[in-house]
Design an enzyme around this catalytic site. Structure first.
Site, PDB file in Angstrom:
ATOM      1  N   GLU A  78       0.842  -1.210   0.000  1.00  0.00           N
ATOM      2  CA  GLU A  78       0.000   0.000   0.000  1.00  0.00           C
ATOM      3  C   GLU A  78       0.873   1.254   0.000  1.00  0.00           C
ATOM      4  O   GLU A  78       0.719   2.159   0.838  1.00  0.00           O
ATOM      5  CB  GLU A  78      -0.979  -0.011   1.183  1.00  0.00           C
ATOM      6  CG  GLU A  78      -2.028  -1.110   1.048  1.00  0.00           C
ATOM      7  CD  GLU A  78      -3.170  -1.007   2.052  1.00  0.00           C
ATOM      8  OE1 GLU A  78      -3.136  -0.114   2.921  1.00  0.00           O
ATOM      9  OE2 GLU A  78      -4.107  -1.835   1.970  1.00  0.00           O
ATOM     10  N   GLU A  93      -5.205  -8.256  -0.729  1.00  0.00           N
ATOM     11  CA  GLU A  93      -6.016  -7.948   0.452  1.00  0.00           C
ATOM     12  C   GLU A  93      -7.455  -7.789  -0.004  1.00  0.00           C
ATOM     13  O   GLU A  93      -7.743  -6.951  -0.869  1.00  0.00           O
ATOM     14  CB  GLU A  93      -5.542  -6.680   1.179  1.00  0.00           C
ATOM     15  CG  GLU A  93      -4.235  -6.840   1.938  1.00  0.00           C
ATOM     16  CD  GLU A  93      -3.886  -5.640   2.795  1.00  0.00           C
ATOM     17  OE1 GLU A  93      -4.823  -4.946   3.277  1.00  0.00           O
ATOM     18  OE2 GLU A  93      -2.683  -5.390   2.990  1.00  0.00           O
TER      19      GLU A  93
END
Length: 511
Positions: A192, A315
């Site tokens: 991320e 995710e």
């Protein structure tokens, strides 16, 4: 007059395109055509899991009183967990691997600044994680530290793990009790990076990735699969920038993260006390995963028409408010029949995009977000989501079978979504498995499925359902939501006829 809504959806190698028609579910049948053959494999790593140093996922969940929990290991083995991602998540970009090696008494105490500012004693580190993977018999997927680390640190960790010759780092691994290299294949370069991994722009990350990836070496016998930190949901500019600016030879996969929500916001809404509207919105947001994958894949196809680079949804799951009375930084949430339907629908979407999606990791494995398992002291329970993975394990490494579907709608007020979703595969023994989901909480739906088979003789089934979508398993009632035999399917004249109960996940096996 019945309302007809037409969706044009791309299909894969067996079909150029097809129309999916949806109608209201009152008395309407779903019509499905399942191809008898296919030539794309559903990669087992689509069924991967994620374990971050967050709340009680690792400590107390996987690792308790200085030992790996064998009840959790055995539960993972039952569903054939193929891949486990670690140590994060946001935690990965503040994790320095040398803090978690060597004698545990000598490991430094650090601060988990990502999740609650709690003390991390580093007793669960590299060796413990890889021992866990060995016990489960799954592949490790290590997320490397780009945010606060350096190319040197990442290069050194890979050498420590994978080099079988003589070097200072290989000798250090041997001194720490592992003479042979670990052969860790999957390596995430940051996590991320648009957010908690460094607040980078796409252009900045792509340039930094090229630098880091150059020093992520494949040692003899240990070829690396280097994974690009991918987009936040529908940030298509991020994927475009990665594909344009990073040579294909430097990456084997690119990620995307997407969390289902009830109101478009991470971490809102009750896991157990939700309304009809919240149920509908969660299902609608779950189905957005299909559009998300199609759009990211279309960008990748322009730069990589041979599909060498996988799309890794590393995710995913539903993000809800933490359970009342728990530490809000630990993201502990209960798991209901709604979550099971979300998991099954998402896995059907992944299966149906298996030409490009070849890895996915549910967030997370234990005690965090949409967990497979919840623990309380020495006790452990399997959530409804766990049971979906138990049903769907038959799809791992099977041949995907293309499908055409016409499905009724599930209406809520003035909104509607397709009520039924499905995926199918053929395993190495020639058995056909069809996974069917009915999202309508009120109506059974009849299905007529053409199989394209002339030798189908028997059909058996299992079902996961419950009276209410808020139903959960608890430590007082472990099996309120559980897998049961299913007798609602028959074969006649090369047709499969099924009656799907409301709120159900059904797995059929056809011989």
């Amino acid at each position: 007059m019945k309302k007809l809504i037409f969706f044009i959806i791309p299909l894969f190698t067996a079909f150029v395109c097809d129309a999916q028609i949806t109608k209201d579910s009152f008395g309407e049948k779903a019509i499905i055509e399942i191809s008898a053959t296919g030539n794309i494999t559903i990669n087992r790593n689509i069924y991967g899991q994620f374990a971050e140093h967050l709340g009680r996922c690792v400590y107390d969940g996987i690792y308790r009183n200085g030992k790996i929990r064998m009840d959790v290991v055995n539960a993972f083995k039952q569903i054939k967990v193929p891949l486990l991602r670690w140590p994060g998540g946001c935690f990965a970009d503040q994790y320095h691997w040398r803090d978690g090696i060597g004698p545990q008494k000598d490991r430094p105490k650090t601060v988990n600044a990502s999740w609650g500012m709690i003390t991390e004693d580093n007793s669960f580190g590299t060796a413990e994680f890889l021992q866990l993977c060995k016990l489960i018999d799954c592949e490790p997927y290590v997320a490397g530290n780009m945010g606060t680390g350096s190319p040197q640190e990442m290069k050194d960790w890979i050498e420590y793990l994978n080099f079988g010759g003589e070097s200072q780092l290989a000798d250090l691994r041997k001194a720490n009790g592992h003479p042979e290299p670990y052969h860790v294949k999957f390596w995430g370069v940051g996590n991320e990076s648009w957010g908690c991994g460094g607040r980078m722009t796409a252009e900045d990350y792509a340039n930094k990735y090229r630098e880091f990836a150059e020093f992520c070496k494949s040692y003899p016998g240990s070829p690396l699969q280097k994974m690009v930190s991918g987009a936040n949901a529908d940030d298509y500019h991020w994927t475009e920038t990665m594909m344009r600016n990073i040579p294909l030879r430097l990456m084997q996969g690119i990620g995307v993260h997407y969390y289902t929500s009830v109101d478009g916001d991470f971490g809102k809404g009750s896991a157990t006390g939700f309304t009809d509207n919240e149920y509908f919105q969660a299902m609608k947001n779950t189905l957005f995963m299909d559009e998300l994958i199609r759009n990211h894949a279309a960008i990748m196809d322009r730069y990589d028409p041979k599909k060498q680079v996988m799309l890794a949804v590393d995710e995913w799951g539903i993000s809800l408010a933490p359970e009342p009375g728990t530490n809000p930084n630990f993201l502990y949430q209960q798991n209901s029949m709604r979550d099971a339907l979300i998991a099954a629908t998402t896995l059907n979407i992944f299966n149906n995009h298996c030409d490009r999606v070849r890895m996915a990791n549910l967030a997370q494995a234990v005690n965090v977000l949409q967990a497979l398992i919840l623990t309380k002291g020495d006790k452990m329970l399997r959530t409804p989501t766990y049971h979906v993975f138990d049903l769907y394990k038959v799809h791992q490494d099977a041949t995907w079978l293309p499908i055409k579907i016409q499905t009724p709608n599930y209406y809520y007020q003035y909104q509607s979504i397709p009520a039924v979703n499905v995926s199918a595969s053929k395993d190495a023994k020639g058995l056909i498995h069809v996974s069917l989901v009915n999202l309508d909480p009120n109506q059974s739906i009849d299905i007529s499925a053409g199989l394209g088979l002339t030798n189908a003789k028997t059909v058996t089934g299992q079902v996961l359902t419950s009276a209410r979508y808020t139903d959960i398993n608890t430590f007082e009632q472990l099996d309120k939501v559980k897998i049961m035999p299913f007798n609602g399917a028959t074969l006649s004249d090369h047709k499969l006829n099924v009656t799907l109960p409301p709120l159900s996940v059904v797995m059929l096996e056809i011989q």
